[in-house]
Design an enzyme around this catalytic site. Sequence first.
Site, PDB file in Angstrom:
ATOM      1  N   LYS A  71     -39.937  12.755  10.795  1.00  0.00           N
ATOM      2  CA  LYS A  71     -40.944  12.654   9.733  1.00  0.00           C
ATOM      3  C   LYS A  71     -40.828  13.887   8.840  1.00  0.00           C
ATOM      4  O   LYS A  71     -40.609  15.005   9.342  1.00  0.00           O
ATOM      5  CB  LYS A  71     -42.326  12.572  10.385  1.00  0.00           C
ATOM      6  CG  LYS A  71     -43.466  12.277   9.431  1.00  0.00           C
ATOM      7  CD  LYS A  71     -44.775  12.141  10.213  1.00  0.00           C
ATOM      8  CE  LYS A  71     -45.950  11.792   9.339  1.00  0.00           C
ATOM      9  NZ  LYS A  71     -47.208  11.630  10.118  1.00  0.00           N
ATOM     10  N   SER A 146     -49.602   7.449   8.985  1.00  0.00           N
ATOM     11  CA  SER A 146     -48.781   8.037   7.962  1.00  0.00           C
ATOM     12  C   SER A 146     -47.289   8.129   8.329  1.00  0.00           C
ATOM     13  O   SER A 146     -46.463   8.350   7.445  1.00  0.00           O
ATOM     14  CB  SER A 146     -49.297   9.438   7.638  1.00  0.00           C
ATOM     15  OG  SER A 146     -49.224  10.277   8.776  1.00  0.00           O
ATOM     16  N   SER A 170     -51.458   8.337  13.432  1.00  0.00           N
ATOM     17  CA  SER A 170     -50.266   8.154  12.597  1.00  0.00           C
ATOM     18  C   SER A 170     -48.952   7.931  13.329  1.00  0.00           C
ATOM     19  O   SER A 170     -47.956   7.609  12.688  1.00  0.00           O
ATOM     20  CB  SER A 170     -50.104   9.331  11.644  1.00  0.00           C
ATOM     21  OG  SER A 170     -50.998   9.171  10.579  1.00  0.00           O
TER      22      SER A 170
HETATM   23  N1  GLN Z   1     -55.052   7.429   9.019  1.00  0.00           N
HETATM   24  C1  GLN Z   1     -55.551   8.673   9.494  1.00  0.00           C
HETATM   25  C2  GLN Z   1     -55.831   9.595   8.326  1.00  0.00           C
HETATM   26  O1  GLN Z   1     -55.589   9.207   7.258  1.00  0.00           O
HETATM   27  C3  GLN Z   1     -54.598   9.299  10.458  1.00  0.00           C
HETATM   28  C4  GLN Z   1     -53.551  10.117   9.821  1.00  0.00           C
HETATM   29  C5  GLN Z   1     -52.677  10.838  10.805  1.00  0.00           C
HETATM   30  O2  GLN Z   1     -52.748  10.614  12.014  1.00  0.00           O
HETATM   31  N2  GLN Z   1     -51.888  11.748  10.290  1.00  0.00           N
HETATM   32  O3  GLN Z   1     -56.274  10.680   8.461  1.00  0.00           O
END
Ligand code: GLN
Length: 480
Positions: A71, A146, A170
């Site tokens: 990532k 994400s 994410s």
């Molecule tokens: N969807 C969650 C957020 O927007 C989780 C994001 C993540 O785990 N980086 O914060």
Amino acid sequence: MELCDLTIHELREKLENKEVTAADVLDSFLRRIEAVEEKVKAYVTITADEARERISSDLQGSLAGIPLALKDNISTEGIRTTCSSKMLENYIPPYNATVVEKLNEEGAVILGKTNLDEFAMGGTTGFSAFHETRNPWNLEHVPGGSSGGSAAAVAAGEAAAALGTDTGGSIRQPAAFCGLVGLKPTYGTVSRYGLLAYANSLDQIGPITRDVEDAALLLNVITGHDPKDSTSVQMEQADYTAFLKEDLAGMRIALPKEYYELDYNPEVKESVLAAVKKMEAEGAVVEEVSIPSIEHSVAVYYILATGEASSNLACYDGVRFGYRSKTAGNVAEMFRNTRSEAFGEEVKRRILFGTYILSAEAYEDYYVKAQKVRTLLIKEIEDVFKNYDLIVTPTTPETAFKAGAITDPLESYKMDAFTVPVNLAGIPAITIPCGFSSANLPIGIQIMGPRFGEGKLIQAAYSLEKILQLGNKRPELEVR
Ligand code: GLN
């Protein structure tokens, strides 16, 4: 199946038996990237030349010759690391994250850096400043986020496995949307050194893989104490592959009634409950429990995560590194213009929200209260683990939705209901595929364990994977 469709352990076997060479393996992945990347758009940066260079040396270790993706919020020395933000579009880190060092030591071959929602804020990968990534199971649908680029790359055969990061789901949500295994480790077991922070008290790096065995293999490589990360825990080096056994007998599984009472996609709920029944048939003991504070998880998460994000992202001011506005007449204007021009809409929304939450007028009412509820939730979850080995829930309330289908931020925040308590409590959780919807989109089941309970998670997930036998299904991408 081509080499690029195999798991890490299958590739390892072929490499060890000298049936194939590292060059054959790499070529297969690069050919797949060539064929599908234009449609999937999983990567921000592809490091094909570096990968070719790397396999020309004699690679040793448990991941020797295995092509992986990272990532793009994980620092890579000499390779740009963007967080999918205009702010860091041209940022080249001078050092590797600890996890990257560990992968390198074990001989892994990095294929590139994958797309994400800007600074890991989001659940669709649609908030990348560069391009949207699409779901290999259906290119009109989101891959989740994400870590959507990492998940899409693995699902499409553009990497054998990938690392993602999980602050509120994410790793698990995109893994579930793309029919993969995603593991969020116990807070403190994987070093965050070199991870560009979103919310430090919640962030963890973890694997996105094609099966549970691969998740255990990667976890073996990336866990361990790191003096460079002050939240890294002192622990014995565990061998998670020792837990790859089919045995659910007597395993005590809790189903939080607050989740099963909610109204969401019935195909998801039914598929998860059917999987739970199969675990019960193999000797697991399944009971309903109550975790009253869990209904506040989303509210608590978005208060604490945005508060931390507002302070973490204060460093992007145009002075030290990253983007700097060219339109400013003085220093204050330079700060303002830099941040206005280089942050996207969702990141700005969260910085504003988080800055308000931490302000003198709002701090006691929101931040402090949210911390108290977090403590309560941790206690309630710990109480469940006094009587149970695992907690089982769906990973997401819906399957992967169409790109652009959800525009209201609050609607999208609510989609994180099942994943955020895990980060708030610092516990580990894994998602594995448990079925497919009528539209042929993957459904994920989530298994949570107590802190440092990765072994049991892996054992339960491995057993369930063997019962369900969904492992060999791959998306049918039309290949050019
Ligand atoms: N969807 C969650 C957020 O927007 C989780 C994001 C993540 O785990 N980086 O914060």
